[in-house]
Write a protein that holds these residues in place. Structure first.
Motif, short mmCIF file in Angstrom:
data_model
loop_
_atom_site.label_atom_id
_atom_site.label_comp_id
_atom_site.label_asym_id
_atom_site.label_seq_id
_atom_site.Cartn_x
_atom_site.Cartn_y
_atom_site.Cartn_z
N MET A 1 6.74 2.75 -8.10
CA MET A 1 6.22 2.39 -6.79
C MET A 1 4.95 3.19 -6.53
SD MET A 1 6.10 0.69 -4.08
CE MET A 1 7.35 -0.41 -4.63
N TYR A 2 3.93 2.50 -6.15
CA TYR A 2 2.64 3.14 -5.89
C TYR A 2 2.72 3.98 -4.62
CZ TYR A 2 -2.32 3.65 -4.97
OH TYR A 2 -3.55 4.15 -4.69
N SER A 3 2.82 3.37 -3.46
CA SER A 3 2.95 4.09 -2.19
C SER A 3 4.38 3.90 -1.68
CB SER A 3 1.96 3.53 -1.17
OG SER A 3 2.14 4.15 0.09
N PHE A 4 5.01 5.01 -1.28
CA PHE A 4 6.40 4.92 -0.83
C PHE A 4 6.61 5.91 0.31
CE2 PHE A 4 11.08 4.91 -2.48
CZ PHE A 4 11.52 4.52 -1.23
N THR A 5 6.40 5.45 1.53
CA THR A 5 6.57 6.30 2.71
C THR A 5 7.61 5.74 3.69
OG1 THR A 5 4.73 5.20 3.85
CG2 THR A 5 4.20 7.18 2.57
N ASP A 6 8.27 4.66 3.32
CA ASP A 6 9.25 4.03 4.20
C ASP A 6 10.57 4.80 4.13
OD1 ASP A 6 11.34 2.31 5.24
OD2 ASP A 6 9.84 0.71 5.24
N ARG A 7 10.84 5.63 5.12
CA ARG A 7 12.02 6.50 5.13
C ARG A 7 13.31 5.69 5.24
NH1 ARG A 7 10.31 11.42 4.97
NH2 ARG A 7 12.07 12.58 5.75
N GLU A 8 13.28 4.59 5.94
CA GLU A 8 14.47 3.74 6.08
C GLU A 8 14.88 3.18 4.71
OE1 GLU A 8 15.56 -0.43 8.32
OE2 GLU A 8 14.21 0.98 9.35
N LEU A 9 13.92 2.72 3.96
CA LEU A 9 14.19 2.22 2.62
C LEU A 9 14.69 3.34 1.70
CD1 LEU A 9 14.22 -0.11 0.64
CD2 LEU A 9 11.78 0.25 0.27
N SER A 78 2.64 -7.57 -3.82
CA SER A 78 1.53 -6.70 -3.45
C SER A 78 1.88 -5.62 -2.44
CB SER A 78 0.37 -7.55 -2.92
OG SER A 78 0.78 -8.30 -1.79
N ALA A 79 3.06 -5.67 -1.83
CA ALA A 79 3.39 -4.74 -0.74
C ALA A 79 3.84 -3.38 -1.26
CB ALA A 79 4.50 -5.32 0.13
N ASN A 80 3.22 -2.34 -0.72
CA ASN A 80 3.72 -0.98 -0.94
C ASN A 80 4.98 -0.80 -0.12
OD1 ASN A 80 1.72 0.39 -2.65
ND2 ASN A 80 0.33 -0.06 -0.96
N TRP A 81 5.79 0.19 -0.48
CA TRP A 81 7.00 0.50 0.29
C TRP A 81 6.64 1.47 1.40
CZ3 TRP A 81 11.27 1.10 -3.96
CH2 TRP A 81 11.51 -0.15 -4.53
N SER A 82 5.93 0.95 2.35
CA SER A 82 5.51 1.70 3.53
C SER A 82 5.76 0.80 4.73
CB SER A 82 4.01 2.05 3.44
OG SER A 82 3.23 0.86 3.48
N PRO A 83 5.93 1.39 5.91
CA PRO A 83 6.14 0.54 7.08
C PRO A 83 5.02 -0.49 7.26
CG PRO A 83 6.73 2.78 7.62
CD PRO A 83 6.09 2.81 6.24
N THR A 84 3.79 -0.10 7.02
CA THR A 84 2.67 -1.02 7.16
C THR A 84 2.74 -2.12 6.11
OG1 THR A 84 1.29 0.74 8.06
CG2 THR A 84 0.15 -1.18 7.18
N GLY A 85 2.97 -1.73 4.84
CA GLY A 85 3.00 -2.70 3.76
C GLY A 85 4.13 -3.71 3.88
#
Length: 122
Positions: A1-9, A78-85
């Motif tokens: 995973m490139y970006s991973f800031t989604d704490r819920e996930l 294409s979605a990063n695992w971030s709230p925005t993505g």
């Protein structure tokens, strides 16, 4: 995973790992380091929850936003695992059952140059 800031996930992956599911997360080194500096990384949570984490030890970009389930089901997009993505951006997703394609992830995970845990990343 490139970006991973989604704490819920990250919490859901921790629960899966604690229930006995083998969960592994492969990270891009630059994005991982940037997230740690900003205090946004979920990697410490994952490690504490029993999730295996490896970081690509290379200056070359690891830009996947994908996962494999049971060695055959590949989810990519294409979605990063971030709230925005995951919740606000326009991104695509594709699912495919293909064990050969999914097996390519195993070769990335097994690279000798990987940092074996996130704490060992450059």
């Amino acid at each position: 995973m490139y970006s991973f800031t989604d704490r819920e996930l990250a919490e859901e992956l921790e629960k899966l790992a604690q229930s006995g599911v083998k969960v592994r997360v492969y990270r891009d080194s630059r994005e991982f380091n940037d997230e740690n500096q900003r205090g946004l990384s979920t990697t410490a949570m994952l490690l504490a929850g029993g999730v295996a984490v490896r970081v690509r030890d290379s200056r070359d970009l690891m830009h996947f936003k994908s996962y494999v389930i049971d060695g055959a089901l590949l989810r990519t997009g294409s979605a990063n695992w971030s709230p925005t993505g995951l919740k606000r951006q326009d991104n695509d997703v594709h699912y495919e059952v293909d064990s050969a394609l999914a097996g390519q992830f195993k070769s990335m995970w097994n690279r000798a140059s990987n940092a074996t845990s996130a704490s060992a990343a450059p």
